[in-house]
Design a protein around this motif. Structure first.
Motif, PDB file in Angstrom:
ATOM      1  N   ARG B  33      20.882  -5.008  70.489  1.00  0.00           N
ATOM      2  CA  ARG B  33      20.772  -5.973  69.399  1.00  0.00           C
ATOM      3  C   ARG B  33      19.912  -5.445  68.252  1.00  0.00           C
ATOM      4  O   ARG B  33      20.235  -5.647  67.078  1.00  0.00           O
ATOM      5  N   MET B  34      18.828  -4.791  68.602  1.00  0.00           N
ATOM      6  CA  MET B  34      17.934  -4.275  67.550  1.00  0.00           C
ATOM      7  C   MET B  34      18.611  -3.153  66.768  1.00  0.00           C
ATOM      8  O   MET B  34      18.404  -3.010  65.564  1.00  0.00           O
ATOM      9  N   ALA B  37      20.962  -4.820  64.425  1.00  0.00           N
ATOM     10  CA  ALA B  37      20.260  -5.523  63.346  1.00  0.00           C
ATOM     11  C   ALA B  37      19.893  -4.570  62.213  1.00  0.00           C
ATOM     12  O   ALA B  37      19.770  -4.980  61.061  1.00  0.00           O
ATOM     13  N   VAL B  39      17.155  -3.110  61.156  1.00  0.00           N
ATOM     14  CA  VAL B  39      16.021  -3.584  60.357  1.00  0.00           C
ATOM     15  C   VAL B  39      15.493  -2.448  59.479  1.00  0.00           C
ATOM     16  O   VAL B  39      15.364  -1.308  59.946  1.00  0.00           O
ATOM     17  N   LEU B  66      10.000  -7.997  61.882  1.00  0.00           N
ATOM     18  CA  LEU B  66      10.490  -7.167  62.983  1.00  0.00           C
ATOM     19  C   LEU B  66      10.179  -7.831  64.330  1.00  0.00           C
ATOM     20  O   LEU B  66      11.031  -7.903  65.218  1.00  0.00           O
ATOM     21  N   ARG B  69      12.451 -10.726  64.964  1.00  0.00           N
ATOM     22  CA  ARG B  69      13.762 -10.234  65.397  1.00  0.00           C
ATOM     23  C   ARG B  69      13.758  -9.913  66.892  1.00  0.00           C
ATOM     24  O   ARG B  69      14.693 -10.232  67.624  1.00  0.00           O
ATOM     25  N   GLN B  72      13.696 -13.074  68.945  1.00  0.00           N
ATOM     26  CA  GLN B  72      15.006 -13.719  68.964  1.00  0.00           C
ATOM     27  C   GLN B  72      15.966 -12.977  69.892  1.00  0.00           C
ATOM     28  O   GLN B  72      16.686 -13.603  70.671  1.00  0.00           O
ATOM     29  N   ALA B  73      15.942 -11.632  69.821  1.00  0.00           N
ATOM     30  CA  ALA B  73      16.826 -10.839  70.679  1.00  0.00           C
ATOM     31  C   ALA B  73      16.483 -11.078  72.143  1.00  0.00           C
ATOM     32  O   ALA B  73      17.372 -11.207  72.998  1.00  0.00           O
TER      33      ALA B  73
END
Lengths: 321, 229
Positions: B33-34, B37, B39, B66, B69, B72-73
């Motif tokens: 997921r990261m 994303a 970022v 960060l 995020r 949330q992940a």
């Protein structure tokens, strides 16, 4: 135009480095990169390269290099007596090397690692997006190894007109951007990822006296001897990521400072992490030199990094005039 | 899950402190997921047995954003949102990677010791190694080295007392409940039970590493004549 550096003598350990092989640690590929990232970037800025260009990292004993074509060159980091065609040239200032000239690294005065940047950059092939040499896995750089006599190291293209018209000795103040550590560095640390495995008293002890860098230290890490840092809690740990600059504490209680060529994972708890701005200071140290650690705040760590960035931007701006 | 800063340019999301496929699956899903994303300023995302390390440029990354995020992940992975269809999108493969191994002989000089540890024959020890489907928990040590587990307790022989200074590339080893393949020649202390002609790591390939964290792997026996060594 494209040309090469001819390595007449390689010095003790000269490798190609850029800012590192990022993005592949998940498959076990070490980052590598310069031991003193600040000096690497300063050298690039002085010759008008971007900070991702590859330089040569020179260790303790410097090389002798012949240039095929005319190039703007800068040497930063450790201070050496530099001779160009028999004439002395200064550190941390850009100078022009004429085609066919030889640059000789003479006596080392201070520091451990120097960075030689050449306008156009060192243009060895990229491996996984980076030119950095990781010797243990024989990856990147010049055939995955340190330079040897007879090597011809390819250089990138330059547009000579951009610098030919300007003053050959530029980047005044490059050397004063940061003081060079001389056999001792006092560096700032933040708590490491496994700080909670150590009592406060142990974190204090880390800061109580200097540590000496052992002889079995290299680009992977520095073995330190000084106040013992035993973890009072469970010492067994599931392997975890190993960021640059963490201080791992094995069962002996004598910490190991992980540097550029570290593995991507490791099984020892990390009590502290060097702030990014101070990595280059310890990169200028070698066996027998000493390090003092002092805790700081995240805010201080970022302020130090911003100050360095500002200094580098100033140099880069000057070299683009 | 908790977030642990490691200096000014790394933050580590830590899950339960044990080696467990379910815990590791969360780490792998959060890492995926990261990466998705993307970022700003993130340099590297590294899943391990029970954590995910996110490396970032502190001058270009909004640290609080960060961390949010990551939170949330982690919440999505805890809620089971990464199971089923979504997991297949987040991971590379669903079927086991099959790895041929020539067991014993000069390729597996420690198979006899592992068999003795198990109190059985070399053939039976090799058979026990092939019977399970292993999970790749993480990669580390050297490029392409996958830590897999868990092997049958009967053949979970401890590391050798004296590590070898040179283990040939392709060697398949056991260290306790872990098994793995040495992608390149290196020093090593694992019990060597065989060798594979596959190359787990080749930086020139489009996909340099054969394995990724979260993959499943099954070994099968071949004769020395069946492999290109």
């Amino acid at each position: 135009m494209v040309s090469a550096l001819h390595i007449i003598r390689p010095g003790l350990l000269t490798t190609v480095q850029d800012l590192g092989r990022w993005g592949s640690q998940a498959v076990g590929v070490p980052v590598a990169g310069p031991m003193d990232p600040f000096s690497h970037r300063l050298a690039n800025a002085l010759v008008g390269n971007d900070s991702w260009s590859a330089t040569l990292e020179v260790t303790l004993t410097g090389p002798e290099i012949a240039f095929e074509d005319e190039r703007l060159v800068a040497v930063t980091g450790a201070e050496f007596d530099l001779l160009l065609g028999g004439q002395s040239v200064p550190s941390s200032v850009a100078f022009v090397v004429r085609a066919g000239s030889r640059l000789i690294f003479g006596r080392r005065l201070r520091g451990t690692r120097a960075y030689l940047a050449v306008a156009g950059g060192v243009a060895v092939p990229q491996v996984l997006g980076s030119r950095a040499t990781h010797m243990l896995s024989r990856m990147g750089g010049f055939r995955g190894r340190a330079l040897a006599s007879g090597d011809q190291v390819p250089l990138g293209q330059t547009i000579p007109a951009t610098w030919r018209s300007s003053d050959p000795a530029r980047g005044e103040g490059g050397a004063s951007v940061r003081l060079l550590a001389d056999r001792h560095a006092r560096v700032r640390v933040l708590p490491g990822p496994h700080r909670d495995r150590f009592d406060d008293e142990v974190f204090d002890r880390l800061q109580s006296a200097p540590y000496t860098i052992g002889t079995d230290s290299d680009r992977m890490g520095f073995r330190l001897s000084g106040p013992t840092l035993r973890s009072e809690r469970d010492t067994s740990m599931i392997s975890d990521a190993t960021p640059l600059g963490v201080l791992q504490v094995p069962a002996s209680g004598q910490p190991v400072l992980l540097m550029a060529d570290r593995q991507t994972t490791g099984g020892y708890p990390a009590i502290a992490t060097l702030v990014s701005a101070d990595i280059g200071l310890v990169g200028q140290l070698g066996p027998g030199d000493t390090i003092s650690f002092v805790a700081c705040s995240r805010r201080e760590a970022l302020a130090a990094l911003i100050a360095q960035e500002r200094a580098l931007m100033g140099v880069g701006g000057a070299s683009r005039l | 899950m908790r977030l642990v800063p490691a200096g000014d340019s790394v933050v580590i999301a830590e899950f339960e402190d044990r080696i467990d496929p379910a815990v590791n699956a969360r780490a792998v899903a959060v890492a995926a997921r990261m990466r998705q994303a993307a970022v700003h300023g993130v340099r590297d995302v590294v899943p391990t047995f029970r954590s995910v390390a996110v490396y970032f440029d502190p001058l270009r990354t909004d640290y609080d954003a960060l961390c949010l995020r990551l939170q949330q992940a982690a919440e999505r992975s805890a809620a089971g949102e990464d199971s089923g269809v979504e997991t297949r999108e987040l991971t590379r493969r669903t079927s086991p990677i099959r790895v041929p191994v020539c067991y014993g002989g000069t390729f597996g000089p420690d198979l006899a010791d592992v068999a003795a540890f198990a109190g059985t024959s070399e053939g039976e020890a090799a058979e026990l190694h092939t019977r399970r489907i292993y999970r790749v928990f993480m990669l580390g040590f050297i490029p392409g080295f996958a830590y897999m587990g868990s092997v049958d307790a009967r053949i979970a022989a401890p590391r050798r007392a004296a590590p070898r200074s040179r283990v040939p590339a392709g060697s398949v080893g056991i260290a306790g409940e872990q098994t793995g393949i040495y992608p390149s020649e290196s020093p090593g202390g694992w019990q060597l039970i065989g060798r594979t002609p596959l190359r787990p790591f080749d930086p020139e390939r489009a996909q340099p590493a054969l394995f990724a964290a979260g993959d499943s792997v099954q070994f099968y026996p071949i004769d020395a004549a069946d492999g290109q060594w």
